[in-house]
Design an enzyme around this catalytic site. Structure first.
Site, mmCIF file in Angstrom:
data_model
loop_
_atom_site.group_PDB
_atom_site.id
_atom_site.type_symbol
_atom_site.label_atom_id
_atom_site.label_comp_id
_atom_site.label_asym_id
_atom_site.label_seq_id
_atom_site.Cartn_x
_atom_site.Cartn_y
_atom_site.Cartn_z
ATOM 1 N N CYS A 26 0.841 -1.199 0.000
ATOM 2 C CA CYS A 26 0.000 0.000 0.000
ATOM 3 C C CYS A 26 0.874 1.245 0.000
ATOM 4 O O CYS A 26 2.104 1.173 0.028
ATOM 5 C CB CYS A 26 -0.930 0.009 1.208
ATOM 6 S SG CYS A 26 -0.058 0.153 2.788
ATOM 7 N N CYS A 29 3.527 1.636 2.706
ATOM 8 C CA CYS A 29 4.775 0.905 2.441
ATOM 9 C C CYS A 29 5.720 1.755 1.600
ATOM 10 O O CYS A 29 6.934 1.802 1.846
ATOM 11 C CB CYS A 29 4.483 -0.408 1.710
ATOM 12 S SG CYS A 29 3.390 -1.535 2.581
ATOM 13 N N ASP A 432 10.134 26.280 -32.548
ATOM 14 C CA ASP A 432 11.240 26.627 -33.438
ATOM 15 C C ASP A 432 10.727 26.456 -34.863
ATOM 16 O O ASP A 432 9.754 25.735 -35.091
ATOM 17 C CB ASP A 432 12.416 25.692 -33.163
ATOM 18 C CG ASP A 432 13.520 25.830 -34.188
ATOM 19 O OD1 ASP A 432 13.967 26.962 -34.422
ATOM 20 O OD2 ASP A 432 13.905 24.800 -34.772
#
Length: 752
Positions: A26, A29, A432
């Protein structure tokens, strides 16, 4: 943001160590593993991803090794192994699961739990078939302590580390229900007590089912990487010293000659030295039309050779190939955290302690106020079970995995999760011009000689330009070759910095260059001046040829607009995005391109070193979020300065390193597609977080109020994780709307 690489480089050399992390369940953890890694001396940062079960640890070069990091993770209660340098993808290797991570534990646990639940269901129909207490105990005990052992093991590790996680909540909740049932059996005297073995068994079964479904679904989010990894053949046909042999791919070396027959995949990056063919690069670039290849052209490993036999010299192998770099880029993006994940991490850090406190309050509240300690225990168990934060930990990473995978299939490589999240807020796109909006290969569009002899003019131009690699020089030489004109011999050729070139042809001094060169030589343009002005107004670049101080003629160059540029600009403007072009060209050339494409604004004669400042100014203008699109070395500072840098892979490696997003085709339509996949992904992240939070916001109060029994709570918790991952998987259905849409769809089908 895209400026991060530049910052890291400025602060000193760093390395990134990747670890596979096991036993995480989870979001809590994830937080604990990250804290453990960051506590290791020499670690700059650590990012752990629950969905990919990987950690990316940024360390000071030479200060710490993978073994020390793995030890820190082990002390935190988890298992860690270094990711091999040559491993293409953990996702590609997934699927070789052992017995305990497969479907059989779920099936056996369910088979033992069904007899416990069935009598309860039959009661609704007036059928009394309750099993004796000792039979219920026999059925529930293997589920609790065999198939539920993983929760005890991981929960105990969390307790030893001074933290909590999902496993601790499940272990506490089911143990409470199991223990209460044992107590009821022990206290019963010739009366069938109410037992709750079915609650403990069904919760464990449902949680295991949810984790198994979640694992299957997570594998699907990594389908893009598996599809890319599958492009590499296992062997290659190599010719050494005139002898052909089939060798393992790992045995191919740079400089080897590889033979690719029709229908075969190209094994490595190489340069064609013999033969000609068409090559299908759709799985790499999203471009459906096969690309012609002949001697001198580059081949990309993973592409498919069509009809001709090709012999090519290897230029890159292993981790240095384009395909390997693409896989690494997608993996790193999937493993990275989006900024929105930081909020989730902060919530998860306090989530489990808060849930434990709520469960204790529920137990005491029901027990002390209502006096029913059995109901108090069951309600506390329901709070513990429904509050498991699995969905919170999966909400963001699964959406990022699915979004980056969908982008990769369309030829859009997202290098980091932050770029993916920020891109949906872009309000200005700066382009560009050369190589981005235009083809980037100038052609000779006009030749005017003062004496009317265009062939002689072109021969002298080619003489001065012979051997030069300048784009305008190549255009002149190509025009001469097309007309069958051989360059005249030239001597004393020298560059005139910033103005042009000079040399002697047939004993006559010549100068070729810009308007500034003509003016400095005081050469009168005469009637050609008006023609030059007309050509400049059309966006052409004009160069003058002077002989003996007089104008001998002019040559005009044009750079064609890319076919997909105008529709791409129209899509961006339709989405309410302002489009700007930054170019070093003269105002006439810039205006011509801007009109042809329908750009909102252009800025001409922008020096390369000034582009970054112009991007910064655009960001200040109305607090806009700016994306910069470019392909050259001179674009790299601007790409890094933008909120989101987007590089064309047809350009330079420097530009791609500075950008957060790389487009595998030089197609401007992919810019709008990149922003679109960002919109979709962020929407899924928000939806997932909403559902993850709403389950707990609604479920915890209901459980505390006694309106949710542990079985229903377990089902809701399991469903929350599966629904979050399933929602993220819907991103796989996204297809680009640009020119490459058809090929991306076919690529998607192949990847399935």
């Amino acid at each position: 943001m895209s400026s991060t690489p530049a910052l890291i480089a400025a602060e000193g050399p760093r390395d990134t160590i990747d670890l596979n992390i096991a036993d995480m369940t989870c979001a809590s953890c994830v937080g604990r593993v990250e804290r453990a890694l960051r506590a290791v001396p020499g670690v700059e940062d650590a990012q752990v991803n629950l969905a990919t079960e990987r950690a990316a640890v940024t360390v000071q070069r030479g200060a710490v090794d993978a073994a020390a990091l793995a030890d820190a993770v082990t002390r935190a209660g988890y298992a860690a192994t270094p990711v091999p340098a040559d491993e293409a993808s953990v996702s590609a290797e997934a699927g070789h699961a052992d017995f305990w991570s497969g479907p059989w534990p779920v099936a056996i646990s369910a088979a033992l739990s069904v007899p416990l639940v069935a009598p309860m269901v039959l009661e609704w129909f007036g059928i009394h078939a309750m099993l004796p207490g000792w039979v219920q105990w026999l059925l529930a005990t293997p589920v609790q302590f065999v198939f539920g052992w993983r929760f005890y093991k991981a929960g105990w590790k969390a307790v030893r580390a001074g933290a909590g996680n999902m496993d601790l909540l499940v272990a506490l909740g089911t143990s409470a229900a199991y223990g209460l049932s044992l107590w009821q059996m022990a206290m019963a005297h010739d009366v069938m007590p109410h037992l709750y073995f079915e609650s403990a068994a069904v919760v464990i079964t449902l949680v295991r089912l949810g984790k198994w479904l979640e694992t299957r679904a997570k594998r699907q989010t990594a389908a893009a990487i598996r599809a890319l990894a599958a492009l590499r053949p296992d062997t290659a046909q190599v010719r050494r010293h005139g002898v052909e042999a089939t060798v393992p791919l790992a045995a191919v070396r740079v400089g080897d000659e590889v033979i690719v027959r029709p229908g075969e995949r190209i094994p490595v990056d190489a340069e064609v030295i013999e033969g000609s063919s068409h090559v299908d690069e759709s799985m790499l670039t999203g471009e459906s039309v096969p690309v012609p290849k002949r001697a001198g052209d580059r081949l990309t490993g993973g592409a498919i050779n069509a009809e001709g036999l090709l012999v090519a010299r290897t230029v890159a192998v292993g981790a240095e190939t384009v395909l390997a770099r693409i896989i690494r880029m997608v993996e790193h993006a999937q493993a990275a955290k989006a900024p929105i994940q930081r909020l989730v991490d902060q919530v998860s850090a306090v989530f489990v302690p808060v849930v434990l406190a709520l469960a204790a309050a529920t137990l005491l509240g029901w027990g002390l106020v209502g006096g029913d300690w059995t109901a108090a225990m069951l309600n506390a168990v329901a709070v513990l079970v429904i509050a498991c934060p699995c969905a919170l930990g999966l909400a963001t990473p699964t959406a990022i995995m699915a979004g980056t995978g969908a982008g990769a299939r369309a030829g859009i490589l997202i290098k980091d999760a932050e770029a993916l999240e920020v891109a949906h807020r872009v309000s200005v796109v700066a382009f560009d011009k050369t190589g981005t909006l235009t083809v980037g290969k100038p052609d000779v569009v006009a030749l005017i000689a003062t004496d009317g002899d265009e062939a002689a003019l072109l021969a002298r131009l080619a003489a001065l330009q012979f051997g030069s690699e300048h784009p305008l020089a190549r255009a002149v030489l190509a025009a001469a070759a097309a007309r069958g004109i051989a360059p005249l011999p030239a001597s004393e050729v020298r560059a005139l910095p910033g103005r042009g070139i000079a040399g002697v042809v047939d004993g006559q001094p010549l100068q070729l260059g810009s308007e500034a060169l003509r003016a400095s030589l005081h050469a009168d343009a005469g009637p050609l001046q008006a023609e030059a002005e007309r050509l400049r107004a059309e966006g052409r670049t004009v160069s003058w040829l002077m002989a003996d101080g007089r104008v001998a003629g002019l040559v005009a160059f044009g750079d064609a607009v890319k076919p997909g540029a105008a529709p791409a600009i129209a899509r961006l403007r339709a989405a309410g995005i302002r489009t700007v072009m930054l170019t070093g060209d003269n105002p006439g050339a810039a205006a011509q391109v801007a009109r042809a494409l329908g750009l909102d604004e252009f800025q001409a004669e922008v020096l390369p070193e000034d582009k970054a400042a112009r991007v910064t100014a655009l960001k200040r203008d109305g607090a806009a979020v700016v994306a910069m699109v470019g392909d050259g070395i001179n674009d790299a500072p601007a790409l890094a300065a933008a909120d989101v840098g987007i590089a064309m892979s047809t350009g330079t490696d420097v530009a791609m390193h500075a950008a957060g997003i790389t487009l595998m085709r030089g197609d401007p339509a992919l810019v709008a597609d990149a922003l679109a996949v960002s919109h979709r992904t962020v929407r899924k992240i928000r939806q997932n977080l909403f559902w993850a939070f709403i389950y707990n916001v609604i479920g915890i109060p209901l459980a505390a109020a006694g309106l949710l029994n542990p079985v229903v709570a377990g089902a809701a918790m399991a469903f929350s994780s599966v629904s979050v991952v399933g929602n993220a998987l819907l991103l796989r259905r996204w297809h680009p709307a640009g020119a490459g849409a058809a090929s991306a769809r076919s690529t998607d089908e192949e990847s399935r």
